[in-house]
Enzyme design. Sequence first.
Site, PDB file in Angstrom:
ATOM      1  N   ASP A  54       1.261  -1.801  -0.528  1.00  0.00           N
ATOM      2  CA  ASP A  54       0.146   0.150  -0.147  1.00  0.00           C
ATOM      3  C   ASP A  54       1.059   0.873   0.432  1.00  0.00           C
ATOM      4  O   ASP A  54       1.889   1.542   0.540  1.00  0.00           O
ATOM      5  CB  ASP A  54      -1.517   0.157   1.252  1.00  0.00           C
ATOM      6  CG  ASP A  54      -0.319  -0.105   2.746  1.00  0.00           C
ATOM      7  OD1 ASP A  54       1.231  -0.796   2.505  1.00  0.00           O
ATOM      8  OD2 ASP A  54      -0.287   0.888   3.217  1.00  0.00           O
ATOM      9  N   GLU A  55       0.165   2.208  -0.310  1.00  0.00           N
ATOM     10  CA  GLU A  55       0.339   3.912  -0.064  1.00  0.00           C
ATOM     11  C   GLU A  55       2.251   3.832  -0.512  1.00  0.00           C
ATOM     12  O   GLU A  55       2.879   4.151   0.721  1.00  0.00           O
ATOM     13  CB  GLU A  55       0.418   3.975   1.414  1.00  0.00           C
ATOM     14  CG  GLU A  55      -1.151   3.707   1.524  1.00  0.00           C
ATOM     15  CD  GLU A  55      -1.307   4.656   2.913  1.00  0.00           C
ATOM     16  OE1 GLU A  55      -2.174   5.155   3.185  1.00  0.00           O
ATOM     17  OE2 GLU A  55      -1.001   3.763   4.197  1.00  0.00           O
ATOM     18  N   ASP A  63     -10.358   1.787  13.545  1.00  0.00           N
ATOM     19  CA  ASP A  63      -9.750   3.752  13.998  1.00  0.00           C
ATOM     20  C   ASP A  63     -10.395   4.463  13.842  1.00  0.00           C
ATOM     21  O   ASP A  63      -9.968   5.152  14.312  1.00  0.00           O
ATOM     22  CB  ASP A  63      -8.114   3.514  12.982  1.00  0.00           C
ATOM     23  CG  ASP A  63      -8.105   3.516  11.729  1.00  0.00           C
ATOM     24  OD1 ASP A  63      -9.030   2.970  10.718  1.00  0.00           O
ATOM     25  OD2 ASP A  63      -7.034   4.115  11.142  1.00  0.00           O
TER      26      ASP A  63
HETATM   27  C1  ACM Z   1      -3.406   1.219   4.909  1.00  0.00           C
HETATM   28  O1  ACM Z   1      -4.927   1.607   4.947  1.00  0.00           O
HETATM   29  N1  ACM Z   1      -3.247   1.633   4.192  1.00  0.00           N
HETATM   30  C2  ACM Z   1      -3.521  -0.230   3.951  1.00  0.00           C
END
Ligand code: ACM
EC number: 3.2.1.52
Length: 474
Positions: free
Chosen positions: A274-275, A368
Amino acid sequence: MPDIAIVPAPRELVVDDGAWTTADPAVEAVRTVVENLDETEYRIDVTADGARLSAGSEDALRWAETTYRQLLDAAEPAADGQVSVPAVRIADAPRFGWRGIMLDVSRHFLPKDFVLKVVDAVALHRMNVLHLHLTDDQGWRVEIEAYPKLTEVGGWRPESMVGKMSHGQTEFTYDGRRHGGFYTKDDLREIVAYAAERGITIVPEIDLPGHMQAAIAAYPELGNNPDTQLGVRQIWGISDDVLNVNDATVEFVKTVLREVLDIFPGPYIHLGGDECPDVQWRESDAAQKRQAELGLTDASQLQGWFTAQVAEVLIEQNRRLVGWDEMVETDCPKDAVIMAWRSAQRGEVAAKAGHDVVMSPCESVYFDYYQGDPETEPLAIGGFIPLEKVYDFEVVPEGLTEEEQSRIIGTQANVWTEYMEGPDQVGYMLLPRLSAVAERAWGSPKTPYDEFLGRLRPHLKRIEALGLNYRPLD
Ligand code: ACM
């Protein structure tokens, strides 16, 4: 009607007239693995003559046991110190094979004993995956013998930013406290064994090639600017400091992964994905040279190449690659399991592309996110996912063919811990939303929300008994 509170609710539960009155129903029930049930099926039959738990496998018998223990909470005292268990027939099996929770132990290290309690909570809900996000920019949490500085240096940061990070923020205040810690291999083997005894697979994640600043702080030669000594990241957000794409870095990561595979025997290994900003690859002569050698038209394509190189270690050991949904865009192997997080629609795209998919869209199961009014709730990353929204989550997106639907192998809720410093905060964000996602993962009949709340109220005592904090019901 007896007060039966089973969470997640079984697929079929019929309450009959009468009861079984006996001294010790937990001990006296008959338990058998039978051949005429599917591997994932179990039955519970309580009549005036006794209780029988039957299942198609040891795993399913464990779920039967968990359900039966919850049924016994509805037993009522009878004469001579005996109890009366309501007569019921339960026929049950999970809808999905992947019923998971992810814990981010990088942003804030969480003690082993707490992780074990989370395993208990996962087991209590007949779930079967605990995904540990073991590495990120803010901390490296798994002991690697070949590279001790990963934990000696990468496991600690001198302080953390205070307050909510906002987009474009450049000035920060810090808390002046050291944060960190890591798990030894023995710690992790203990967690793996404890989970296995409860039918739970631990899926380890080594997030790469982005989210690697802690590793680069420990070994600057992994970064794209090796003459710069980075620290372990002390703010949240996405770091531009990603791994370089040199041969030596590929070999480094493969060595790390071999040690990780040695600790975690399960079939799935998560390699993040990711990212991952590519700005440094665009600016690096070495990365540009690699891109040209490989005939790639864009620096972003280096991510897929890098992941494929290090994933050879998984192929050698017959393990399956799992990645966040960005991986679909990086030409990843078709047999990679994709974890859809940016949206449910990303999961749809992955399923249509032929991947098995775990649905964990941030709009439904990111634990979260706030679950109440931000004015009165503890600081959180944003969003709004109250319990009812989790309960209403539809795991399989509309618009998929039957074959594509069959590629949705399950669901998972994710607990990212930037704004959760310890077990109490994590418990508060995790529970009882975990109970709601467990219903969707199991495939419990979707009844009115109030009915769920009616079962959840007594169930909270079971969560309490595990020694976990939770958010009280509104
Ligand atoms: C993510 O929440 N960056 C997988």
